[in-house]
Write an enzyme that holds these catalytic residues in place. Structure first.
Site, PDB file in Angstrom:
ATOM      1  N   PHE A 119       0.854  -1.188   0.000  1.00  0.00           N
ATOM      2  CA  PHE A 119       0.000   0.000   0.000  1.00  0.00           C
ATOM      3  C   PHE A 119       0.891   1.240   0.000  1.00  0.00           C
ATOM      4  O   PHE A 119       2.054   1.159   0.398  1.00  0.00           O
ATOM      5  CB  PHE A 119      -0.892   0.000   1.247  1.00  0.00           C
ATOM      6  CG  PHE A 119      -2.360   0.035   0.929  1.00  0.00           C
ATOM      7  CD1 PHE A 119      -3.019  -1.106   0.532  1.00  0.00           C
ATOM      8  CD2 PHE A 119      -3.086   1.224   1.036  1.00  0.00           C
ATOM      9  CE1 PHE A 119      -4.370  -1.082   0.247  1.00  0.00           C
ATOM     10  CE2 PHE A 119      -4.445   1.259   0.749  1.00  0.00           C
ATOM     11  CZ  PHE A 119      -5.093   0.117   0.363  1.00  0.00           C
ATOM     12  N   GLN A 240      -7.567  14.754   3.560  1.00  0.00           N
ATOM     13  CA  GLN A 240      -6.967  13.905   2.535  1.00  0.00           C
ATOM     14  C   GLN A 240      -7.868  13.835   1.302  1.00  0.00           C
ATOM     15  O   GLN A 240      -9.054  13.524   1.407  1.00  0.00           O
ATOM     16  CB  GLN A 240      -6.796  12.497   3.088  1.00  0.00           C
ATOM     17  CG  GLN A 240      -6.274  11.524   2.055  1.00  0.00           C
ATOM     18  CD  GLN A 240      -5.629  10.328   2.721  1.00  0.00           C
ATOM     19  OE1 GLN A 240      -6.293   9.371   3.072  1.00  0.00           O
ATOM     20  NE2 GLN A 240      -4.324  10.409   2.917  1.00  0.00           N
ATOM     21  N   HIS A 242      -8.275  11.576  -1.696  1.00  0.00           N
ATOM     22  CA  HIS A 242      -7.844  10.261  -2.165  1.00  0.00           C
ATOM     23  C   HIS A 242      -7.599  10.353  -3.664  1.00  0.00           C
ATOM     24  O   HIS A 242      -8.415  10.912  -4.390  1.00  0.00           O
ATOM     25  CB  HIS A 242      -8.927   9.214  -1.864  1.00  0.00           C
ATOM     26  CG  HIS A 242      -8.439   7.810  -2.002  1.00  0.00           C
ATOM     27  ND1 HIS A 242      -8.135   7.250  -3.220  1.00  0.00           N
ATOM     28  CD2 HIS A 242      -8.192   6.858  -1.076  1.00  0.00           C
ATOM     29  CE1 HIS A 242      -7.714   6.008  -3.017  1.00  0.00           C
ATOM     30  NE2 HIS A 242      -7.743   5.742  -1.732  1.00  0.00           N
ATOM     31  N   LEU A 252     -15.204   5.613  -4.068  1.00  0.00           N
ATOM     32  CA  LEU A 252     -13.808   5.250  -3.832  1.00  0.00           C
ATOM     33  C   LEU A 252     -13.358   4.044  -4.658  1.00  0.00           C
ATOM     34  O   LEU A 252     -14.061   3.054  -4.782  1.00  0.00           O
ATOM     35  CB  LEU A 252     -13.636   4.922  -2.343  1.00  0.00           C
ATOM     36  CG  LEU A 252     -12.274   4.373  -1.902  1.00  0.00           C
ATOM     37  CD1 LEU A 252     -11.204   5.443  -2.010  1.00  0.00           C
ATOM     38  CD2 LEU A 252     -12.354   3.854  -0.472  1.00  0.00           C
ATOM     39  N   GLU A 255      -6.691   2.126  -3.039  1.00  0.00           N
ATOM     40  CA  GLU A 255      -5.277   2.159  -3.355  1.00  0.00           C
ATOM     41  C   GLU A 255      -4.741   0.733  -3.532  1.00  0.00           C
ATOM     42  O   GLU A 255      -3.706   0.512  -4.159  1.00  0.00           O
ATOM     43  CB  GLU A 255      -4.586   2.818  -2.157  1.00  0.00           C
ATOM     44  CG  GLU A 255      -3.177   3.203  -2.315  1.00  0.00           C
ATOM     45  CD  GLU A 255      -2.763   4.068  -1.118  1.00  0.00           C
ATOM     46  OE1 GLU A 255      -3.477   5.034  -0.791  1.00  0.00           O
ATOM     47  OE2 GLU A 255      -1.736   3.764  -0.515  1.00  0.00           O
ATOM     48  N   ARG A 286      -0.499   9.348  -0.375  1.00  0.00           N
ATOM     49  CA  ARG A 286      -1.693   9.836  -1.080  1.00  0.00           C
ATOM     50  C   ARG A 286      -1.638  11.309  -1.455  1.00  0.00           C
ATOM     51  O   ARG A 286      -2.080  11.694  -2.541  1.00  0.00           O
ATOM     52  CB  ARG A 286      -2.938   9.591  -0.217  1.00  0.00           C
ATOM     53  CG  ARG A 286      -3.334   8.146  -0.211  1.00  0.00           C
ATOM     54  CD  ARG A 286      -4.588   7.906   0.577  1.00  0.00           C
ATOM     55  NE  ARG A 286      -4.904   6.484   0.548  1.00  0.00           N
ATOM     56  CZ  ARG A 286      -5.821   5.904   1.305  1.00  0.00           C
ATOM     57  NH1 ARG A 286      -6.522   6.619   2.158  1.00  0.00           N
ATOM     58  NH2 ARG A 286      -6.035   4.617   1.198  1.00  0.00           N
ATOM     59  N   HIS A 353     -11.673  12.600   1.059  1.00  0.00           N
ATOM     60  CA  HIS A 353     -11.789  11.237   1.575  1.00  0.00           C
ATOM     61  C   HIS A 353     -11.722  11.141   3.098  1.00  0.00           C
ATOM     62  O   HIS A 353     -12.441  10.358   3.699  1.00  0.00           O
ATOM     63  CB  HIS A 353     -10.646  10.407   0.969  1.00  0.00           C
ATOM     64  CG  HIS A 353     -10.646   8.965   1.324  1.00  0.00           C
ATOM     65  ND1 HIS A 353     -11.730   8.146   1.082  1.00  0.00           N
ATOM     66  CD2 HIS A 353      -9.703   8.176   1.903  1.00  0.00           C
ATOM     67  CE1 HIS A 353     -11.441   6.909   1.490  1.00  0.00           C
ATOM     68  NE2 HIS A 353     -10.236   6.904   2.009  1.00  0.00           N
ATOM     69  N   ARG A 398      -2.511  11.111   6.046  1.00  0.00           N
ATOM     70  CA  ARG A 398      -2.639   9.738   6.525  1.00  0.00           C
ATOM     71  C   ARG A 398      -2.188   8.748   5.459  1.00  0.00           C
ATOM     72  O   ARG A 398      -2.432   8.944   4.274  1.00  0.00           O
ATOM     73  CB  ARG A 398      -4.102   9.454   6.878  1.00  0.00           C
ATOM     74  CG  ARG A 398      -4.384   8.011   7.226  1.00  0.00           C
ATOM     75  CD  ARG A 398      -5.798   7.798   7.705  1.00  0.00           C
ATOM     76  NE  ARG A 398      -6.809   7.880   6.676  1.00  0.00           N
ATOM     77  CZ  ARG A 398      -7.047   6.922   5.764  1.00  0.00           C
ATOM     78  NH1 ARG A 398      -6.329   5.820   5.734  1.00  0.00           N
ATOM     79  NH2 ARG A 398      -8.011   7.087   4.879  1.00  0.00           N
TER      80      ARG A 398
END
Lengths: 594, 236
Positions: A119, A240, A242, A252, A255, A286, A353, A398
């Site tokens: 990730f 954030q 995304h 969404l 990732e 991100r 996000h 994050r």
């Protein structure tokens, strides 16, 4: 007017991941606990998490919590508190293994262990190369996790109040938190939940933006309640975006798609992330990927008629891998983009996000705020975990899979701290005479106003303002105007009118109450963002560019500090970042690159 | 897609002011970007804020916005608006008490779900690390664990309409089999005992409405068949 009072040891507001995890601790400790939720627990937004939860189990290759800690500090652009980050990363294995014991259907490796995938921003050996750290159940990790935790609560006989909306926090003259007022949606009945411990697990507020991956219910109710009760909000400028929301729909795309080998491409099919993050490429953090995408689009290399999105390409992957590891994504592509990702790339854009900031907490889950000379004094009786709280582990940005970890670790620690304080003898304190007044006044005002804008119009004005003035790239003058505009929206919202006057399941009234909460969050965001004159993590200003003196626009000498926004007078204070971990050496400041 | 106007006929009932339910005829203008029925409902609600329905994730994973759409149960957020015949007739899920408009009381549905003990039962002391499970054993859970508890299936099932208090219904039975099929669960016998009854399991007459309406493409009938097989094998 008298309001019925229900007495509990503890009241938990929210039944998503954090709330359910807290509830397990309290129920299994034998405390009388009420869990309030606007929706049936398995409908909470944790259910939509896809790609996984981080833990350095090392099931597929060597890993270590200290590497995870390093990645999280770096991901936070050094704004995260290093004590809290060490606490979280060290606890990860324990809470993930507990979930497995609860029955969560993780995917498995060939030797039967929990399956892990790479990730963004998660690396081995202090930033060297991507590592498989994300523990996954296909691309439905949040669903599998939320259901497993709900099921564990069924086993533990937790008492749920389903489709109850919490309205306001009750504090006494000494600042202790004594519970909440709440409304049963089916009847419109308002009740006081009088508790020895109050835990907020109300999730995020992504609906302040026009384009968001968040559910309709993500309206920052906990933040609104805290703000109205005089609790400051921390680091609210950090949101954030995304990288991969479905263009247009906002839904969404995990990732994990890039973790499984997916590649971002611009209009000339170029793998553009190689230019922005030569080492991590598509698996950079991100904020870095979202900015790269926004830059590609801004410079005319976007795709489609309006050149306003980029492509997420998995057509080179084995269809069997897609069907096994990313089946939900394939469904989402077909449903919301009309694209089968096995055959064609998916159109994606950066989409709001996650809120990195929130109600300030210690890593024990206790809420803290400046009192007397202490910048982080405990607010007695009040706890928070998950997205509504700011421990702060995510700092300015994050990492993917750290949100599910956050809600497990801090949901559990908030529950444990409440158990500890209650067993230590914390008693019910007398309710102030006016305990229910604020909630009743707000409801009555909403029911009786005439001639103002509708809830839908008010929300749209707020969302447009946030989208235009506090997006992926921010500009000094736009932020200044944004502050004026959002205060105007707030003023107009005081006249907001609803036509539905029913007592029964009045969704217009609920949406009006939610909009009031959203506006508290929007205001906190805009004012905090305007005030922070540097670029850091997800907060990037045009007037704080990348220079030799300030790489990436970050100015540690002046701005290595947490924002505290005080809603009563829209004032800002700052508190230092905790650079001192619990047991290991501090992770020294460095310029961030991937 | 282009701008267009869509006609609706919606079941309305507010016990606070209506003596009886009625159908409201209403239309709404849609933008080219409005793709799903839920997008249209959001526009409708901006026009008339008294229309009440549940919704949350808008991507088919939370299970909130199940309703009866042109006679068939489905999720508003996964239903393409342009594929529906107009006027689009929206009614509450059948077989459950109506609270207001298309919002139903789901107490009975969740009672049945809870009745199958929807949690892993394993009485061994938990090991320090995860319990092991082979990828093949894990695959047995596919098609079972993905249920979103939207109730489309159970409220499309005539057996559930007749005996909602006695027949567990397709959603609950799918969940029951999800735990029976899990190699980590030790309560298979207890779970089968719990379903050994003329109604709880055996009221399923394989009408298969559940399979037809499941928005996640799951197959409760197949899971029910497997439980029946196990019951039979246990008896001989």
């Amino acid at each position: 007017m008298s309001i019925p009072i229900l007495k509990f040891d503890a009241v938990i507001v929210g039944a998503g991941g954090a709330g359910l995890r807290s509830a397990i601790q309290l129920s299994e400790a034998g405390l009388k606990t009420a869990v309030l939720s606007k929706v049936f627990p398995t409908r909470s937004h944790t259910v939509a998490a896809q790609g996984g939860v981080a833990a350095s189990l090392g099931n597929s290759e060597e890993d270590h919590w200290h590497w995870h800690m390093y990645d999280t500090v770096k991901g936070s652009d050094w704004l995260g508190d290093q004590d809290a980050i060490e606490f979280m990363c060290k606890k990860a294995n324990e809470v993930v293994v507990e979930l497995e014991h609860y029955g969560m259907p993780f995917d498995r490796t060939d030797n039967g262990k929990i399956y892990q995938r790479p990730f963004g921003g998660h690396m081995s050996n202090f930033g060297e190369k991507p590592v498989r750290r994300s523990c996954a159940a296909a691309d439905r990790t949040g669903h599998a996790m939320l259901h497993a935790m709900y099921q564990r609560n069924v086993k533990a006989n937790t008492q749920f109040f389903v489709e109850w909306m919490a309205l306001d926090l009750i504090r006494d003259s000494e600042g202790h938190v004594l519970g909440v007022t709440a409304m049963e949606m089916e009847t419109g009945q308002i009740v006081i939940f009088h508790a020895r411990a109050t835990i907020f697990a109300t999730g995020g507020a992504g609906r302040i933006y026009y384009s968001s991956t968040n559910a309709f219910i993500n309206t920052g109710d906990g933040l609104g309640m805290a703000a109205r009760a005089g609790i400051p909000l921390e680091d609210m400028e950090f949101w954030q975006f995304h990288p991969t929301g479905v263009a247009g729909a906002g839904v969404l795309i995990t990732e994990g798609v890039r973790g499984e080998g997916g590649i971002l491409r611009n209009s000339s099919k170029e793998r553009f992330m190689e230019r922005y993050a030569p080492n991590a490429k598509d698996l950079a953090s991100r904020d870095v990927v979202s900015r790269a995408m926004a830059t590609e689009i801004k410079e005319g290399r976007g795709c489609g008629v309006n050149k306003d999105y980029v492509l997420l390409d998995v057509t080179h992957l084995d269809p069997a891998t897609i069907m096994k590891r990313l089946p939900g994504i394939r469904e989402i592509g077909i449903q919301f983009a009309g694209v089968d990702c096995i055959k064609e790339p998916l159109p994606v854009v950066p989409t709001c996000h996650y809120q990195m900031g929130g109600i300030p907490t210690h890593y024990s889950g206790r809420v803290v705020m400046p009192q007397g000379g202490d910048m982080s004094a405990v607010v007695p009786g009040f706890y928070a975990g998950g997205e509504c709280a700011c421990a702060s582990v995510h700092g300015a940005n994050r990492l993917g899979t750290n949100s599910l970890l956050d809600l497990l670790v801090f949901g559990k620690s908030a529950g444990d701290s409440a158990v500890e304080d209650l067993k230590g003898g914390r008693a019910h304190r007398d309710l102030p005479k006016d305990a229910g007044d604020l909630a009743l006044e707000r409801i009555s005002a909403i029911d009786n106003r005439k001639g103002g804008a509708s809830v839908a119009e008010t929300r749209l004005a707020m969302q447009r303002t946030m989208q235009d003035h506090a997006g992926v790239f921010r500009f000094g003058d736009m932020l200044k105007q944004g502050v004026t505009k959002i205060l105007e929206v707030e003023k107009a919202a005081r006249q907001m009118e609803i036509k539905d006057k029913s007592k029964v399941w009045n969704t217009a009234r609920i949406e009006a109450l939610e909009t009031e909460n959203l506006i508290e969050v929007a205001k906190a965001t805009m004012i905090s963002a305007e005030a922070r004159k540097e670029s850091r993590g997800a907060h990037v200003r045009d007037d704080a560019p990348d220079t030799a003196e300030f790489p990436n626009g970050r100015n540690d000498a002046e701005w290595l500090k947490h924002t505290l926004y005080f809603p009563q007078d829209n004032k800002i204070m700052y508190k230092p970042v905790n650079m001192q971990p619990l047991t290991v050496e501090a992770i020294e400041l460095k310029t961030r690159s991937y | 897609m282009s701008k267009r106007t869509v006609q609706f006929s919606i079941y309305r009932y507010d016990p606070d002011k209506d003596d009886a339910p009625y159908m409201q005829e209403i239309s709404v203008d849609l933008e080219p970007t409005d793709r799903k029925l839920l997008d249209a409902l959001t526009k409708l609600k901006a026009k008339d804020d008294t229309i009440a329905y549940r919704r949350s994730c808008r991507e088919g994973i939370c299970g909130s916005d199940a309703m009866n759409i042109n006679g068939k149960n489905g999720l508003a957020c996964l239903t393409d608006i342009d594929e529906l015949k107009q006027p689009i007739v929206l009614r509450p899920l059948p077989g459950l008490p109506v609270i207001r408009d298309v919002i139903v009381d789901m107490t009975q549905f969740f009672k049945q779900y809870h009745s199958i003990k929807p949690y892993l039962i394993n009485n061994d002391p938990p090991p320090e690390r995860e319990r092991l499970q082979s990828p093949e054993d894990r695959e047995e859970l596919n098609g079972l664990y993905e249920c979103i508890l939207c109730a489309c299936c159970s409220t499309a099932c005539p057996s559930f309409w007749w005996n909602p208090d006695k027949f567990v219904g397709p959603a609950g039975l799918l969940a029951a089999y999800r735990f029976i099929a899990d190699t980590r669960d030790q309560a298979t016998n207890e779970r089968l005992d719990n379903l050994e009854d003329p109604y709880r399991l055996f009221r399923c007459h394989t009408i298969m409405n559940c399979v037809d309406v499941c928005p996640k493409g799951l197959n409760p009938t197949k899971a029910i068949g497997k439980i029946k097989d196990m019951m039979l094998r246990r008896a001989i």
